[in-house]
Design a protein around this motif. Structure first.
Motif, mmCIF file in Angstrom:
data_model
loop_
_atom_site.group_PDB
_atom_site.id
_atom_site.type_symbol
_atom_site.label_atom_id
_atom_site.label_comp_id
_atom_site.label_asym_id
_atom_site.label_seq_id
_atom_site.Cartn_x
_atom_site.Cartn_y
_atom_site.Cartn_z
ATOM 1 N N VAL A 30 54.729 66.218 -46.940
ATOM 2 C CA VAL A 30 54.937 66.333 -45.492
ATOM 3 C C VAL A 30 56.151 65.497 -45.093
ATOM 4 O O VAL A 30 56.683 64.719 -45.893
ATOM 5 N N GLU A 31 56.572 65.636 -43.859
ATOM 6 C CA GLU A 31 57.833 65.044 -43.423
ATOM 7 C C GLU A 31 57.798 63.522 -43.294
ATOM 8 O O GLU A 31 58.789 62.849 -43.576
ATOM 9 N N GLY A 32 56.695 62.957 -42.810
ATOM 10 C CA GLY A 32 56.671 61.524 -42.554
ATOM 11 C C GLY A 32 55.254 60.992 -42.513
ATOM 12 O O GLY A 32 54.269 61.744 -42.593
ATOM 13 N N TYR A 33 55.126 59.687 -42.376
ATOM 14 C CA TYR A 33 53.811 59.043 -42.387
ATOM 15 C C TYR A 33 52.904 59.571 -41.274
ATOM 16 O O TYR A 33 51.699 59.744 -41.477
ATOM 17 N N ASP A 34 53.470 59.807 -40.074
ATOM 18 C CA ASP A 34 52.655 60.273 -38.953
ATOM 19 C C ASP A 34 52.060 61.661 -39.199
ATOM 20 O O ASP A 34 51.077 62.039 -38.560
ATOM 21 N N ASP A 35 52.668 62.422 -40.107
ATOM 22 C CA ASP A 35 52.194 63.773 -40.383
ATOM 23 C C ASP A 35 50.993 63.789 -41.323
ATOM 24 O O ASP A 35 50.258 64.774 -41.377
ATOM 25 N N ILE A 36 50.805 62.716 -42.070
ATOM 26 C CA ILE A 36 49.757 62.700 -43.092
ATOM 27 C C ILE A 36 48.367 62.908 -42.496
ATOM 28 O O ILE A 36 47.597 63.767 -42.986
ATOM 29 N N PRO A 37 47.953 62.183 -41.433
ATOM 30 C CA PRO A 37 46.603 62.425 -40.881
ATOM 31 C C PRO A 37 46.407 63.849 -40.371
ATOM 32 O O PRO A 37 45.317 64.420 -40.509
ATOM 33 N N PHE A 38 47.442 64.423 -39.763
ATOM 34 C CA PHE A 38 47.340 65.788 -39.231
ATOM 35 C C PHE A 38 47.046 66.787 -40.351
ATOM 36 O O PHE A 38 46.087 67.567 -40.273
ATOM 37 N N TRP A 39 47.856 66.734 -41.401
ATOM 38 C CA TRP A 39 47.674 67.693 -42.488
ATOM 39 C C TRP A 39 46.416 67.376 -43.299
ATOM 40 O O TRP A 39 45.758 68.272 -43.830
ATOM 41 N N ARG A 40 46.052 66.090 -43.390
ATOM 42 C CA ARG A 40 44.819 65.723 -44.086
ATOM 43 C C ARG A 40 43.617 66.374 -43.409
ATOM 44 O O ARG A 40 42.717 66.919 -44.073
ATOM 45 N N ALA A 41 43.588 66.323 -42.076
ATOM 46 C CA ALA A 41 42.479 66.914 -41.329
ATOM 47 C C ALA A 41 42.387 68.412 -41.574
ATOM 48 O O ALA A 41 41.288 68.985 -41.589
ATOM 49 N N ILE A 42 43.522 69.071 -41.782
ATOM 50 C CA ILE A 42 43.532 70.510 -42.031
ATOM 51 C C ILE A 42 43.041 70.825 -43.437
ATOM 52 O O ILE A 42 42.177 71.683 -43.649
ATOM 53 N N PHE A 43 43.576 70.103 -44.419
ATOM 54 C CA PHE A 43 43.234 70.415 -45.809
ATOM 55 C C PHE A 43 41.827 69.949 -46.193
ATOM 56 O O PHE A 43 41.290 70.410 -47.209
ATOM 57 N N ASP A 44 41.236 69.060 -45.420
ATOM 58 C CA ASP A 44 39.857 68.649 -45.681
ATOM 59 C C ASP A 44 38.930 69.854 -45.798
ATOM 60 O O ASP A 44 37.995 69.863 -46.617
ATOM 61 N N GLU A 45 39.185 70.854 -44.966
ATOM 62 C CA GLU A 45 38.332 72.047 -44.950
ATOM 63 C C GLU A 45 38.356 72.780 -46.279
ATOM 64 O O GLU A 45 37.374 73.432 -46.656
ATOM 65 N N PHE A 46 39.453 72.662 -47.002
ATOM 66 C CA PHE A 46 39.641 73.461 -48.211
ATOM 67 C C PHE A 46 39.398 72.664 -49.499
ATOM 68 O O PHE A 46 39.548 73.196 -50.588
ATOM 69 N N GLU A 47 39.035 71.402 -49.356
ATOM 70 C CA GLU A 47 38.774 70.588 -50.539
ATOM 71 C C GLU A 47 37.393 70.910 -51.095
ATOM 72 O O GLU A 47 36.428 71.097 -50.351
ATOM 73 N N THR A 48 37.295 70.982 -52.418
ATOM 74 C CA THR A 48 36.046 71.303 -53.107
ATOM 75 C C THR A 48 35.856 70.315 -54.256
ATOM 76 O O THR A 48 36.761 69.544 -54.578
ATOM 77 N N PRO A 49 34.687 70.338 -54.901
ATOM 78 C CA PRO A 49 34.502 69.454 -56.068
ATOM 79 C C PRO A 49 35.530 69.708 -57.167
ATOM 80 O O PRO A 49 35.811 68.811 -57.967
ATOM 81 N N ASP A 50 36.091 70.928 -57.198
ATOM 82 C CA ASP A 50 37.061 71.274 -58.243
ATOM 83 C C ASP A 50 38.509 71.231 -57.766
ATOM 84 O O ASP A 50 39.422 71.477 -58.556
ATOM 85 N N ARG A 51 38.711 70.934 -56.489
ATOM 86 C CA ARG A 51 40.091 70.952 -55.963
ATOM 87 C C ARG A 51 40.291 69.800 -55.001
ATOM 88 O O ARG A 51 39.549 69.642 -54.036
ATOM 89 N N ARG A 52 41.292 69.005 -55.303
ATOM 90 C CA ARG A 52 41.598 67.844 -54.473
ATOM 91 C C ARG A 52 43.034 67.925 -53.989
ATOM 92 O O ARG A 52 43.951 68.212 -54.765
ATOM 93 N N PHE A 53 43.216 67.657 -52.699
ATOM 94 C CA PHE A 53 44.550 67.624 -52.119
ATOM 95 C C PHE A 53 44.997 66.173 -51.957
ATOM 96 O O PHE A 53 44.196 65.295 -51.630
ATOM 97 N N GLU A 54 46.271 65.948 -52.192
ATOM 98 C CA GLU A 54 46.848 64.626 -51.979
ATOM 99 C C GLU A 54 48.034 64.782 -51.036
ATOM 100 O O GLU A 54 49.050 65.380 -51.397
ATOM 101 N N ILE A 55 47.898 64.268 -49.824
ATOM 102 C CA ILE A 55 48.927 64.417 -48.796
ATOM 103 C C ILE A 55 49.862 63.217 -48.873
ATOM 104 O O ILE A 55 49.415 62.068 -48.830
ATOM 105 N N SER A 56 51.149 63.483 -48.961
ATOM 106 C CA SER A 56 52.093 62.398 -49.171
ATOM 107 C C SER A 56 53.475 62.780 -48.659
ATOM 108 O O SER A 56 53.793 63.969 -48.504
ATOM 109 N N THR A 57 54.283 61.764 -48.383
ATOM 110 C CA THR A 57 55.710 62.019 -48.194
ATOM 111 C C THR A 57 56.304 62.278 -49.572
ATOM 112 O O THR A 57 55.700 61.946 -50.599
#
Length: 326
Positions: A30-57
């Protein structure tokens, strides 16, 4: 060294790393630190025991950030390296310029469709809930959707000039500073749902519009053509707030609007407490108890997630589903 690190981080590299850890690891830049919580909240829905997202600059030795930096990873993007950016004007500009084409055509790049994440945070149907969380009082005293639709309709003619200036890469035609000053609101009368404010704003916009048309007569026809083009992209005047510069909307409009409504709600709550039969210490304790549960309006706006029914967000979510199922 920084460039070599950029080249080494690829979707294929992350896929191989996932095999070693026996769990799909999807890196999201993502573009910057402030964007991390926004995108984290979105990708939380799609996280599963077999798939983990890592949001970062972006992973760079020089710690460079921003949209241009994220887009440098387009050649390496894939199912295990997803890129997320603010649309700015790129969604509206479609195929009109090279960067917009890149944003709109890159398979593993997600864009907000609104100008920025701040436009989602200011989604009008969610603003009453923000006020409730801030004041702990659920009383409808202001129609946010009605106000923002009228506000958007009023500012659309000068938004059109600002967007046109960006399209032809001539920002001096109508600078961001001038646009901010032209669309800013300084006061809101809650009792009339901001009618006085909107009447004042419309006069300011008309003045600015006359100046622009007089100063740039040779561009009026082009601006009118650009208006037709934007409407073909789905823009309607009553929804200008989705496409205007995000921080201008949040800082110069919605923060003032929500803050004013919250102040009115707090006064109502305090008035109710003062009008009760309690006196002395019990009254002071009740006032203290109420003040202690109040929340900061600005912080609540920054963490607002009430935009999930927004049609543009639904479009964004569909893009995520497409990527994950590809």
């Amino acid at each position: 060294m920084g460039r070599r690190l950029v080249q080494n981080i690829t979707s294929e590299y992350l896929a191989a790393s996932s095999l070693l850890h026996k769990r799909n690891r999807v890196m999201v830049y993502v573009e910057g630190y402030d964007d991390i919580p926004f995108w984290r909240a979105i990708f939380d829905e799609f996280e599963t025991p077999d798939r983990r997202f890592e949001i970062s600059t972006p992973a760079r030795n020089d710690l460079a950030k921003g949209k241009k930096v994220v887009m440098q990873f387009i050649p390496q993007a894939g199912k295990h390296l997803i890129l997320c950016v603010d649309s700015d004007f790129d969604y509206l500009f479609g195929e009109l310029c090279e960067r917009s084409r890149q944003v709109n055509q890159t398979p593993y790049l997600l864009q907000t469709y609104t100008y920025a994440i701040e436009n989602y945070l200011c989604y009008p149907p969610s603003l009453h809930s923000v006020c409730v969380r801030a004041t702990k009082r659920d009383t409808h005293i202001f129609e946010f959707e009605e106000f923002m639709a009228e506000y958007s309709r009023i500012i659309y003619p000068i938004f059109l000039w600002y967007a046109y200036a960006a399209r032809v890469d001539q920002p001096t035609i109508f600078t961001l500073a001038d646009f901010r000053n032209a669309v800013k609101i300084n006061f809101v009368n809650v009792e009339d749902n901001g009618e006085d404010t909107l009447e004042w704003l419309e006069k300011q916009v008309e003045k600015r519009l006359r100046v622009l048309r007089s100063k740039h007569k040779q561009r009026v026809a082009e601006v009118e053509e650009f208006d037709t083009y934007l409407r073909s992209r789905g823009v309607v005047p009553e929804e200008t707030h989705f496409y205007m510069q995000g921080h201008t909307l949040l800082d110069n409009v919605v923060a003032t609007l929500v803050g004013t409504v919250c102040n009115a709600l707090r006064k109502m709550a305090v008035g109710q407490i003062l009008g009760s039969s309690r006196q002395g210490l019990p009254l002071n304790n009740e006032l203290s108890s109420y003040n202690n549960v109040l929340s900061d309006v600005d912080e609540l706006l920054k963490s607002n997630t009430g935009y999930r029914t927004c049609p543009l967000f639904v479009k964004l979510r569909e893009d995520i589903v497409r990527i994950l199922e590809s």
